[in-house]
Every structure is written in C-alpha cells, then in structure tokens.
Design a protein around this motif. Sequence first.
Motif, PDB file in Angstrom:
ATOM      1  N   MET A 219      34.211  20.650  38.792  1.00 56.84           N
ATOM      2  CA  MET A 219      33.882  20.974  37.084  1.00 56.84           C
ATOM      3  C   MET A 219      35.648  20.926  36.702  1.00 56.84           C
ATOM      4  O   MET A 219      36.508  20.572  35.649  1.00 56.84           O
ATOM      5  CB  MET A 219      33.523  22.296  36.896  1.00 56.84           C
ATOM      6  CG  MET A 219      31.758  21.700  37.104  1.00 56.84           C
ATOM      7  SD  MET A 219      31.020  23.037  37.293  1.00 56.84           S
ATOM      8  CE  MET A 219      31.528  24.590  35.807  1.00 56.84           C
ATOM      9  N   GLY A 221      37.972  20.172  37.708  1.00 57.39           N
ATOM     10  CA  GLY A 221      39.073  18.598  37.574  1.00 57.39           C
ATOM     11  C   GLY A 221      38.739  17.875  36.240  1.00 57.39           C
ATOM     12  O   GLY A 221      39.462  17.620  35.493  1.00 57.39           O
ATOM     13  N   ARG A 222      37.229  18.653  35.567  1.00 56.17           N
ATOM     14  CA  ARG A 222      36.867  18.000  34.038  1.00 56.17           C
ATOM     15  C   ARG A 222      37.506  19.330  33.223  1.00 56.17           C
ATOM     16  O   ARG A 222      37.463  19.456  32.296  1.00 56.17           O
ATOM     17  CB  ARG A 222      36.046  18.231  34.333  1.00 56.17           C
ATOM     18  CG  ARG A 222      35.408  16.345  35.046  1.00 56.17           C
ATOM     19  CD  ARG A 222      34.229  16.335  34.975  1.00 56.17           C
ATOM     20  NE  ARG A 222      33.648  15.809  33.546  1.00 56.17           N
ATOM     21  CZ  ARG A 222      32.324  15.846  33.939  1.00 56.17           C
ATOM     22  NH1 ARG A 222      31.660  15.406  34.690  1.00 56.17           N
ATOM     23  NH2 ARG A 222      31.598  15.530  32.754  1.00 56.17           N
ATOM     24  N   GLY A 223      38.667  19.560  33.559  1.00 49.68           N
ATOM     25  CA  GLY A 223      39.121  20.909  32.642  1.00 49.68           C
ATOM     26  C   GLY A 223      38.396  22.254  32.123  1.00 49.68           C
ATOM     27  O   GLY A 223      38.210  22.889  31.206  1.00 49.68           O
TER      28      GLY A 223
ATOM     29  N   ASN B  50      45.722  14.820  40.731  1.00 49.87           N
ATOM     30  CA  ASN B  50      45.191  15.664  39.291  1.00 49.87           C
ATOM     31  C   ASN B  50      45.647  17.689  39.469  1.00 49.87           C
ATOM     32  O   ASN B  50      44.602  18.053  39.106  1.00 49.87           O
ATOM     33  CB  ASN B  50      44.453  15.370  38.567  1.00 49.87           C
ATOM     34  CG  ASN B  50      42.915  15.990  39.620  1.00 49.87           C
ATOM     35  OD1 ASN B  50      42.851  16.320  40.868  1.00 49.87           O
ATOM     36  ND2 ASN B  50      42.227  15.615  38.537  1.00 49.87           N
ATOM     37  N   LEU B  52      44.568  19.672  42.259  1.00 47.98           N
ATOM     38  CA  LEU B  52      43.707  20.624  43.038  1.00 47.98           C
ATOM     39  C   LEU B  52      43.913  20.528  43.930  1.00 47.98           C
ATOM     40  O   LEU B  52      43.550  21.676  44.292  1.00 47.98           O
ATOM     41  CB  LEU B  52      42.631  19.299  42.723  1.00 47.98           C
ATOM     42  CG  LEU B  52      40.759  18.450  41.771  1.00 47.98           C
ATOM     43  CD1 LEU B  52      40.214  17.698  42.235  1.00 47.98           C
ATOM     44  CD2 LEU B  52      41.033  20.138  41.221  1.00 47.98           C
ATOM     45  N   ARG B  74      46.005  22.061  32.756  1.00 53.63           N
ATOM     46  CA  ARG B  74      44.843  21.836  31.773  1.00 53.63           C
ATOM     47  C   ARG B  74      45.344  20.134  31.075  1.00 53.63           C
ATOM     48  O   ARG B  74      44.820  19.748  31.475  1.00 53.63           O
ATOM     49  CB  ARG B  74      44.537  22.944  31.077  1.00 53.63           C
ATOM     50  CG  ARG B  74      43.589  23.564  31.290  1.00 53.63           C
ATOM     51  CD  ARG B  74      43.234  24.548  30.297  1.00 53.63           C
ATOM     52  NE  ARG B  74      42.773  24.093  29.322  1.00 53.63           N
ATOM     53  CZ  ARG B  74      41.669  24.923  28.129  1.00 53.63           C
ATOM     54  NH1 ARG B  74      42.358  26.669  27.938  1.00 53.63           N
ATOM     55  NH2 ARG B  74      41.083  24.885  27.084  1.00 53.63           N
ATOM     56  N   ARG B  77      45.372  17.324  34.056  1.00 49.90           N
ATOM     57  CA  ARG B  77      44.036  16.846  34.643  1.00 49.90           C
ATOM     58  C   ARG B  77      43.480  16.221  33.461  1.00 49.90           C
ATOM     59  O   ARG B  77      42.263  15.656  33.552  1.00 49.90           O
ATOM     60  CB  ARG B  77      42.795  18.120  34.830  1.00 49.90           C
ATOM     61  CG  ARG B  77      43.223  19.234  36.016  1.00 49.90           C
ATOM     62  CD  ARG B  77      42.500  20.146  36.289  1.00 49.90           C
ATOM     63  NE  ARG B  77      43.023  21.234  38.066  1.00 49.90           N
ATOM     64  CZ  ARG B  77      42.957  22.073  38.561  1.00 49.90           C
ATOM     65  NH1 ARG B  77      42.512  22.822  37.507  1.00 49.90           N
ATOM     66  NH2 ARG B  77      43.549  22.234  39.196  1.00 49.90           N
ATOM     67  N   PHE B 102      30.677  17.491  28.393  1.00 49.33           N
ATOM     68  CA  PHE B 102      31.879  18.919  29.592  1.00 49.33           C
ATOM     69  C   PHE B 102      32.709  18.891  29.137  1.00 49.33           C
ATOM     70  O   PHE B 102      32.979  19.516  28.707  1.00 49.33           O
ATOM     71  CB  PHE B 102      30.900  18.688  30.190  1.00 49.33           C
ATOM     72  CG  PHE B 102      31.555  19.574  31.559  1.00 49.33           C
ATOM     73  CD1 PHE B 102      31.057  21.053  31.099  1.00 49.33           C
ATOM     74  CD2 PHE B 102      32.363  19.650  32.556  1.00 49.33           C
ATOM     75  CE1 PHE B 102      31.425  22.164  32.473  1.00 49.33           C
ATOM     76  CE2 PHE B 102      32.744  21.013  32.740  1.00 49.33           C
ATOM     77  CZ  PHE B 102      32.367  22.307  32.932  1.00 49.33           C
ATOM     78  N   GLY B 103      33.501  17.451  29.576  1.00 52.88           N
ATOM     79  CA  GLY B 103      34.604  17.769  29.634  1.00 52.88           C
ATOM     80  C   GLY B 103      35.597  17.704  28.085  1.00 52.88           C
ATOM     81  O   GLY B 103      36.431  18.643  27.570  1.00 52.88           O
ATOM     82  N   ASN B 106      34.848  20.964  27.430  1.00 56.84           N
ATOM     83  CA  ASN B 106      36.141  22.081  28.062  1.00 56.84           C
ATOM     84  C   ASN B 106      37.428  22.325  26.973  1.00 56.84           C
ATOM     85  O   ASN B 106      38.284  22.849  26.820  1.00 56.84           O
ATOM     86  CB  ASN B 106      36.695  22.035  28.985  1.00 56.84           C
ATOM     87  CG  ASN B 106      35.179  21.882  29.641  1.00 56.84           C
ATOM     88  OD1 ASN B 106      34.756  22.823  29.534  1.00 56.84           O
ATOM     89  ND2 ASN B 106      35.687  21.483  30.835  1.00 56.84           N
ATOM     90  N   MET B 154      37.436  12.476  28.220  1.00 61.52           N
ATOM     91  CA  MET B 154      38.864  12.946  28.071  1.00 61.52           C
ATOM     92  C   MET B 154      39.907  12.743  28.318  1.00 61.52           C
ATOM     93  O   MET B 154      40.882  12.932  27.654  1.00 61.52           O
ATOM     94  CB  MET B 154      38.965  13.327  29.997  1.00 61.52           C
ATOM     95  CG  MET B 154      37.771  14.327  30.483  1.00 61.52           C
ATOM     96  SD  MET B 154      38.267  16.259  29.537  1.00 61.52           S
ATOM     97  CE  MET B 154      38.994  16.690  30.781  1.00 61.52           C
TER      98      MET B 154
END
Lengths: 263, 280
Positions: A219, A221-223, B50, B52, B74, B77, B102-103, B106, B154
């Motif tokens: 999640m 990773g998907r912003g 990215n 993480l 942000r 990613r 979802f992306g 966000n 994205m």
Amino acid sequence: MKTLPLGQFIPGDSPVHRLDPRVKILTVLLLSIVILNSGAVEGLVVTAFLLAAVVLSGLSAGRIAAALKPLAWFFVLLFCLHLFFTDGRPVFAILPAVTHEGLERGTAVTWQFVALVVSAAVLTMTTAPSELVGGFEKLLRPFNRLGVPSHDIAIMVSVALRFVPTLLEEVERMREAQVARGADFGRGGLIRRLRKMATLVIPLVLCTFRRADELALAMEGRGYHRGPRTYLRELKFTRVDYAALLAVTAFLIGLEALRFLPL
Amino acid sequence: MITAQHLVYRYDPKDAPVLDRVSLEILEGQYVAVIGPNGCGKTTLVKHFNALLVPQDGEVLVDGLSTRDAKAHREIRRRVGMVFQNPDNQIVGMSVEEDVAFGPGNLGLAPAEIRGRVGVALETVGMLRLARRAPHSLSGGEKRLVAIAGVLAMRPAYVVLDEPTSYLDPAGRERVLNVLWDLRQEGISVIHVTHSMEEIVDADRVVVMSEGKILRDGAPRDVFREADALRAVGLSTPQVTELMGRLRALGCEVRPDVLSVEEAFREISALVGTGTGGGR
C-alpha cells in the motif's frame, strides 16, 4: 459458500439497487428508530413498508428467509422468554405462565428483531460492499473535522472485507494440510473439537500478521497515505435519490409523529 | 534514471551486509533482469528503488530524487511502481477496477481521470473484461496482471517486479511475460527479478547478483557466455546455451552465445549439414 453475516450482495437492477447507498443507509437508520419505538399500528405500517421494499428490490422470499434462518433460534428464545415470563391474565387455565400480555410482548419484540434484520438484509443484499463502504465514508466525511478519519475507516473496512474470502481459503488449506497428516476435525466432543480449532487459529493469526506486513508495504508502495483521497466512483445524489430520501424521511417521521397525536 | 551508489544494507547490524557497496544505473526504457540465488540481495536491492528501504550507506537516486529525502517518497513511488511476489497480499480493492483505482485515488485524481487510467491499465494487461470481478475469484496469473495494472495506473516510468511468474502455469506465465514485453515497447523501464534464465534472454541487460554484490552486468549474450562463472554461484544458463557448451566441449564448431531454440537450430543444422537454416 463464502457468505458474510446478514446476506451477500445480490447484483440486480431494481429501483432499490439503483438508489444511492446513502439513501439506503439513512433509511435503515431511521427505520430502526421507528421499529424500536413502534406499537401495533406503526408495526403494521412498517411491515407493509418492508414488504414493499423487498418486492421493489426484486429479492425472493427465499433470500430473505435465508438471512433470517441463522437467527431462528434466537427469535424462538426471545418469543418464549416473553411468553412465559410476563405477568398478566393467563390464556389457558392449566398453563398459568402463558399470559395474554406475554403473547403480546413476545410477538411485538420478536417482530422488532425480525424487522431490523430484514431491513438490514435488504440494505446489504441490494448494495455492493464497496458502495456500502463508500456510502458510510461519505456520510462520515462531514465529521472529518471532529477527528473522525472517514477515509482511513473506509480503507480499513474495505481491506477487511476484501480479505475475508482469502483468509477463509487459507483456513481451508491449513485444515487440509493437517487432515493430510492425520488430524481429525470431525469427531470428538465439543471441547475436543474446540481444541482442534485452536491448531488452526494460531497459524492463521501468524499468517495474517505476515500478510498485513506485506500489504502495508504494498500500500505504501502505491502511494497510500492517511487522510483524504479520491475514489473511482464519487457518489452523487440524483433527483430520484433526493426524492426517495425526502419521501422516506417524511413518511417515517410522520409515522413517529402520529403517536403523539391524540387519535 | 535510477542510480545506486555504493549501496550498503543489512537487516541485522551483526550480520554480513545483504547489499555490499552495490552500484548500478538503470536507464529509462531499459529492460533489466536481476538474477541470483536465494538470499543474494535481489529483493533487498529492488526495494531500494522505490524507497521501501532506505540505504544505510551510499545513495539511491530516482530521476535525481534521493530516497533519503522522506518528502520525495511519494513522487519516487509514483515513478517507480513495485509488484511484489504474492499478489494476494497487494490487492486492496474489493473488485479488480477498484483495486487498480487505489493508486490513482491516493494521488487525489478526479474520478473521471481515475476511470480513464483504470481503463487503460486494465486494457494493457488484457483484464478489462474482468474489471468487476472480485479479486479472490481470479486465477494466479490474473491476480498478477491485476497487481501490474494497479501499478501501471500510477503512470510509472519504471516498474519493478519481484518474481512475477512464480507459481504460475505456463499460460499464465506467458501472459505476464507478454505484458512485460508490451511495457518495454511503450518505453517503460522494466526491472524483472527472476530465477528463470529462459525468461530473460530477451532483456536488454542482465544483472547477476551473488552474496550482496553484482557479479556480472551486461547483455544476456555476454553474461551467459560465461557459464562457468554462473555455475560457481549456483546459477545455470538457459538449456540451449548449455547444450551449445556441451557440443563445443566435444569439439563442434558452434557459437557459445546461443540464447534461443531458433539460434540453436540454425547452429546445429549447419553443423549436421542438412537444413540450410532459416526455416523450422
């Protein structure tokens, strides 16, 4: 097979299906208040209203019965408790515990619960889970400023719903793995069976935590971030929705107000 | 461009580093395969791309943005999409289309824009047909494709995939690989972590990792030519390459850098002197 409590969404294109989820949620809320306050006359009116809603939504009687079935014993118990433990005039001379008052209370209280379950069932059966979550989110949004994180709650609920079938599959896999190694979940007394369930619950909890870890990473990773976000479908009231909400609200408030009129 | 400079990372300070001064550059549009035995640091490396993971020493820059800068996360990613190994643990939505949304959600995009992106992403992976389906009702390969679509929505410049074909049947694997190939055609950089040598013969570049270091980095043809070096770290070469190696050991005059069945066929038929090559 994989059902959520109360009854799964049944796709359809009825007028009830098409209503904005917020209209349906608010209706159920108002209806619940009326149901819990209602006497005999209101009860009949509400029953008629519920019947109309079921017919309009194109749900079969079987579907509604299926939603009520898991609670059948509860209804029977509720009815009997009131039937036998209310003081008043006996119905039968030989069975003094059963009173007219008991019969009346028992019927009224049981009806209240049945009506609550039916109204909730109509809501969940005619509204896709995502719409339901979206509806609640939008209804809660005005409370953002009071510290209610509506967006985060919505994500939490939808992730939880999304993972129900996945976790059920996982339980099934674990059960099979244990049966393959000689475990027997079918036999033994209640305690024995509960103890065997524990051997499923522990790995399931551990597994779920690991999933949650990975999910959080994905999640992020998907912003994903806390707070406001946007959605694929932003709910919008149509004219029909406004009319329906107005009609239902007026109807139910009117019904409530009726009790205060000297009739 | 993604740049890693002298990247060092350890999960436990007492242990040897999982990444030991790794440096590499990935250009936009490049298809890069990352291979290596289990525990060589592949996944740890790509998780740095990215943000993480943040390097304990050294630096990772994504189009000039440092992953050390939390404020840039942000944007990093968004540019670098990540598809994890287990699609079950990365699908958030209650339906395929909602998951892909979802992306973009966000990012705070307008519903119309989200809808457009969801459509394009699902079209790219060939899943538009199943947009309304619940994720748990999909096959393993379809779940992977949804996970990839979720990242594509994205509009990333780079897509990192950690073993995207594991646990898939041949058909599912083929579909995923075709999608990756399409991404490259569209100019998206693909960083493909894998164990399968056959999958990466068409990559622009193969990065071989071993014990936290980059062992080889080059075109597949050049990397696979050195079968012995690969074998030393527990990796194999594609079967046809292996076959050519054995023929050479017998003294046959075949090229050492054969990667595909087609090439191998040409070499062998030339050797046997029957077919004239070309046809099947």
